[in-house]
Scaffold this motif. Structure first.
Motif, short mmCIF file in Angstrom:
data_model
loop_
_atom_site.label_atom_id
_atom_site.label_comp_id
_atom_site.label_asym_id
_atom_site.label_seq_id
_atom_site.Cartn_x
_atom_site.Cartn_y
_atom_site.Cartn_z
N TYR A 105 0.94 -1.14 -0.08
CA TYR A 105 -0.04 0.00 -0.03
C TYR A 105 1.02 1.19 -0.08
O TYR A 105 1.97 1.25 0.38
N THR A 106 0.48 2.45 -0.55
CA THR A 106 1.09 3.58 -0.86
C THR A 106 0.20 4.69 0.08
O THR A 106 1.14 5.74 0.04
N THR A 107 -0.54 4.55 0.49
CA THR A 107 -1.08 5.65 1.33
C THR A 107 -1.74 5.13 2.59
O THR A 107 -2.02 3.89 2.72
N ASP B 145 -8.98 -1.27 -0.72
CA ASP B 145 -8.71 -0.24 -1.28
C ASP B 145 -7.18 -0.53 -1.89
O ASP B 145 -6.44 -0.88 -1.36
N ASP C 104 -5.06 1.60 -3.08
CA ASP C 104 -3.69 2.37 -2.70
C ASP C 104 -3.44 2.15 -1.09
O ASP C 104 -2.07 2.09 -0.67
N SER C 105 -4.52 2.15 -0.37
CA SER C 105 -4.38 2.23 0.99
C SER C 105 -4.53 0.77 1.77
O SER C 105 -4.83 0.77 2.97
#
Ligand SMILES: *[C@@H]1O[C@H](CO)[C@@H](O)[C@H](O)[C@H]1NC(C)=O
Ligand SMILES: *[C@@H]1O[C@H](CO)[C@@H](O)[C@H](O)[C@H]1NC(C)=O
Ligand SMILES: *[C@@H]1O[C@H](CO)[C@@H](O)[C@H](O)[C@H]1NC(C)=O
Ligand SMILES: *[C@@H]1O[C@H](CO)[C@@H](O)[C@H](O)[C@H]1NC(C)=O
Ligand SMILES: *[C@@H]1O[C@H](CO)[C@@H](O)[C@H](O)[C@H]1NC(C)=O
Ligand SMILES: *[C@@H]1O[C@H](CO)[C@@H](O)[C@H](O)[C@H]1NC(C)=O
Ligand SMILES: *[C@@H]1O[C@H](CO)[C@@H](O)[C@H](O)[C@H]1NC(C)=O
Ligand SMILES: *[C@@H]1O[C@H](CO)[C@@H](O)[C@H](O)[C@H]1NC(C)=O
Ligand SMILES: *[C@@H]1O[C@H](CO)[C@@H](O)[C@H](O)[C@H]1NC(C)=O
Ligand SMILES: *[C@@H]1O[C@H](CO)[C@@H](O)[C@H](O)[C@H]1NC(C)=O
Length: 663
Positions: free
Chosen positions: A405-407, A553, A555-556
């Motif tokens: 995940y990036t956020t 999600d 991204d997160s």
């Protein structure tokens, strides 16, 4: 000599003769309990190396020492000219980083050289320092320069040993690990365990003075160095006594079970997994019988309930991972503990003892070779006193969660209102302030505002048209049915039948709690009821991850966080009588969401709230904690989040004892 071994009365002159004679009589040396510098140690019965003279002869001079065991410190150096500066710096590092090492172990010293030159010792500078430490025997490895000085003995070890304190038998040259013995004053352990120096364990054959309690042996921390391979190296681990461990009997909190099934032949893959990451198991810890939900006074018939050290010391430790929770709250020498969570058994003790502790997403790790409650809901979690250590431990242990995940999650779904804490009068002002401050700080950290949610209303608003209209009715008996039916089928029935077959038809004793649950399951569920309970759970799980508050999600990983107060510092005295129970827990509320959703949830300590203790007659303090849940499979989001919150000072590590924080 400051060493007192119980067998020290054997005249040394006859030592060798006795050794030979006793060996033929199959006498097993289980190690020794010794006192050194006022600290009690266990010197393992299994040698980890043997010391020889350089030419294979026994070292002359050692036999004249009038003791069975000699304290020994192994020191590794890269310095080709070892001086007192390094000696002092190493000793002070040892003292700072280890509770087992003590300068008394410098009575004999072995210096090992790790470099590639021909090393020597700066004897002029070292001699007075060693004298000061009371060193009587100074030994060096075989590569050291020969022409150094008299008083230095060149030796070799059958196996090189890591730095740290040991015990050596002067008559055989055998070297044993040094374990410090700590009293289990809080009855957190069922039994101590030490390594069998192979792939199993031995029940600790040592007891010291205590009220009904055992001692637990912990090896020196200096033996272990954390690495990428073994991020948990040297962390002392306690294991809830429902996980089978090779060489140790499992009680499951039941005396009949312990004696009937006897010594286990294999270690649960989950426990082997955390040991493979470097953790050092020091024993098996107390559990509510078969991981159910007993209260201390009313229900703990077969064993005594562990003691919660917080507050006045007479609050329930909660359960079912009662021993791990109590031990982590009480003992600074214990680093992490593994418990289990089916319906709150990790989270309850985390709340009552004020610890970091989780139930992971279902399927995080194998539950094979573990006494089951319900395979649909059983999970294995970790307790720690800091967010950073908890985070490291779960990321090392669970193998199949993504961390791509990036956020961070974009929503905070706060169920504080639904749980009734919107009104200050419903909890103490101190607890309310801690909970509200944390949520505000979480909002700032994530740059999102909380959404106050009401799960029941959200279900009414968004459930699928074909799904039942009342979520509380749909899930009212789910936990009760799954756990009572599964545990009777997988544990109760086979135990009764195995036990009866071996005992002329007799029935083993079972505590009233689990017995009532099993009976309720038999009376209230058939195969179709069980299937309906499972189907209701699946309906909920699907809703939670699509229109509920546990959506994935890209991204997160987890779209949001579901957050609710877990414990608010209210009392739960252990000397309280309850009416007999005749059914498993019924009803549905926030505690059950993570289990039915299969999602990961962590409890975080926020602080303490005061209360007037009826035990001590003084104001005492109990932990206030919050639950944070992410979407299924996003456990590493929680791991990173809480450890960053700790770096920012929003969360804090807790200590041991009555109070969470020492300052
Ligand atoms: C000796 O040097 C090696 C390689 O640099 C290092 O890994 C090791 O930790 C050093 N040992 C000691 C005792 O300083
Ligand atoms: C361990 O193995 C022995 C020998 O096969 C067997 O008799 C015993 O029942 C096993 N113990 C357990 C707890 O499975
Ligand atoms: C983890 O992997 C196991 C199989 O190895 C799987 O059964 C389980 O569902 C996975 N858990 C999660 C939360 O992805
Ligand atoms: C949540 O919603 C339900 C259904 O409308 C309601 O009965 C309940 O009182 C609400 N809870 C709170 C704490 O507002
Ligand atoms: C949070 O709420 C405040 C006040 O209502 C508002 O000013 C702010 O923009 C909101 N922040 C976010 C990230 O939505
Ligand atoms: C849950 O089940 C119990 C026992 O059958 C019953 O008394 C209670 O009313 C039920 N609650 C709900 C919300 O359905
Ligand atoms: C499943 O949900 C339905 C609808 O709410 C309910 O009537 C039923 O009792 C539930 N069954 C079980 C076994 O939980
Ligand atoms: C109920 O399920 C169990 C396990 O799947 C099975 O052995 C048993 O025959 C079933 N009983 C009925 C009445 O269908
Ligand atoms: C992370 O991996 C999951 C599963 O493979 C994938 O669905 C998701 O899109 C990935 N997210 C990112 C940010 O790469
Ligand atoms: C303790 O009792 C005293 C006297 O009744 C009261 O004033 C005080 O508020 C109480 N403290 C707590 C923390 O309940």
């Amino acid at each position: 000599m400051r060493l007192h071994a119980p067998l020290g009365w054997f005249p040394t002159a006859f030592g060798l003769v006795l050794h030979a004679a006793l060996a033929t009589a199959d006498l097993i040396d289980n190690g020794k309990v010794v006192t050194l510098g006022d600290i009690t140690y266990y010197a393992g019965g299994i040698p980890v190396s043997t010391l020889h003279g350089v030419n294979g002869q026994i070292v002359t001079g050692l036999l004249d020492i009038g003791a069975d065991l000699l304290p020994l410190t192994v020191i590794h150096t890269n310095s080709s000219h070892f001086s007192t500066v390094e000696l002092n710096s190493i000793v002070s590092t040892f003292l700072d980083s280890d509770d087992v090492f003590h300068t008394e172990f410098l009575e004999s010293v072995y210096l090992a050289y790790d470099g590639s030159k021909t090393p020597s010792v700066d004897t002029q500078s070292c001699a007075p320092t060693l004298d000061g430490y009371g060193t009587e025997l100074f030994m060096v490895g075989p590569t050291f320069k020969t022409s150094m000085f008299s008083g230095v003995t060149k030796v070799s070890f059958s196996k090189e040993l890591p730095s740290g304190p040991y015990f050596m038998s002067p008559s055989t040259g055998d070297i044993f690990r040094a374990y410090r013995l700590y009293p289990d004053d809080y009855l957190a352990f069922i039994s101590g365990a030490v390594s069998d120096e192979d792939d199993g364990f031995l029940a600790l054959p040592a007891v010291t003075e205590n009220v009904m309690a055992k001692s637990i042996a912990v090896p020196s921390r200096l033996y272990y160095t954390a690495s990428a391979d073994k991020p948990l190296a040297g962390l002392r681990l306690g294991v809830k006594d429902i996980y089978h461990v090779k060489g140790i009997k499992t009680s499951g909190g039941n005396r009949a079970y312990y004696y009937f099934y006897g010594t286990q032949n294999a270690t649960a893959p989950s426990i082997q997994g955390i040991i493979d990451q470097g953790a050092v198991s020091v024993g098996k810890m107390g559990t509510v019988q078969f991981a159910n939900g007993d209260s201390p006074t009313a229900d703990w018939v077969d064993l005594h309930c562990p003691f919660n050290p917080r507050g006045d010391g007479y609050q329930s430790p909660s359960g079912s991972s009662s021993g791990p929770g109590a031990g982590m709250g009480a003992y600074s020498w214990l680093d992490i503990a593994v418990g289990s969570d089916t319906g709150g058994s990790m989270r309850g003790p985390s709340g009552s003892q004020g610890l970091y502790g989780n139930r992971p997403s279902t399927g995080a790790i194998s539950m094979d070779h573990v006494i089951p409650l319900s395979p649909e809901l059983d999970t294995a979690g970790v307790f720690a006193r800091s967010a950073s250590l908890w985070s490291t431990a779960i990321q090392a242990w669970y193998q199949n969660f993504s961390s791509n995940y990036t956020t961070y999650p974009k929503s905070i779904y706060y169920s504080g209102a639904a749980a009734g804490w919107s009104d200050v009068s419903e909890t103490t002002p101190e607890a309310y302030a801690l909970l509200d401050t944390f949520i505000s700080q979480l909002e700032t950290f994530l740059s999102v505002n909380r959404t106050n949610v009401n799960l029941t209303q959200h279900w009414i608003d968004t459930h699928a048209p074909e799904a039942p209209s009342d979520v509380n009715e749909m899930l009212n008996t789910t936990y009760a049915i799954l756990t009572s039916v599964d545990q009777y089928a997988l544990l109760g029935a086979p135990f009764f039948s195995d036990y009866a077959a071996a005992n002329q038809g007799r029935t083993p004793f079972i505590n009233p709690g689990p017995l009532a649950r099993w009976r309720w399951g038999q009376a209230n569920s058939d195969n179709s009821t069980y299937a309906a309970a499972l189907a209701n759970m699946t309906t909920f799980r699907t809703w939670w991850s699509t229109t509920g508050f546990g959506r994935p999600d890209p991204d997160s990983c987890s779209e949001g966080l579901y957050v609710y107060p877990w414990s608010t510092g209210t009392t739960d005295y252990r000397n309280r009588y309850f009416l007999a129970t005749n059914h498993p827990p019924l009803g549905f509320s926030d505690w059950a969401v993570a289990g039915y959703a299969g999602a990961g949830e962590v409890i975080v300590p926020l602080g303490e709230a005061p209360y007037n203790s009826t035990v001590t007659g003084k104001v005492e303090y109990l932990p206030v904690t919050m639950a944070i849940q992410a979407a299924r499979g996003c456990d590493f989001v929680l791991a990173r989040l809480v450890s960053e919150l700790e770096e920012k000072g929003i969360l804090r590590p807790v200590g041991t004892g009555s109070r969470l924080y020492s300052n």
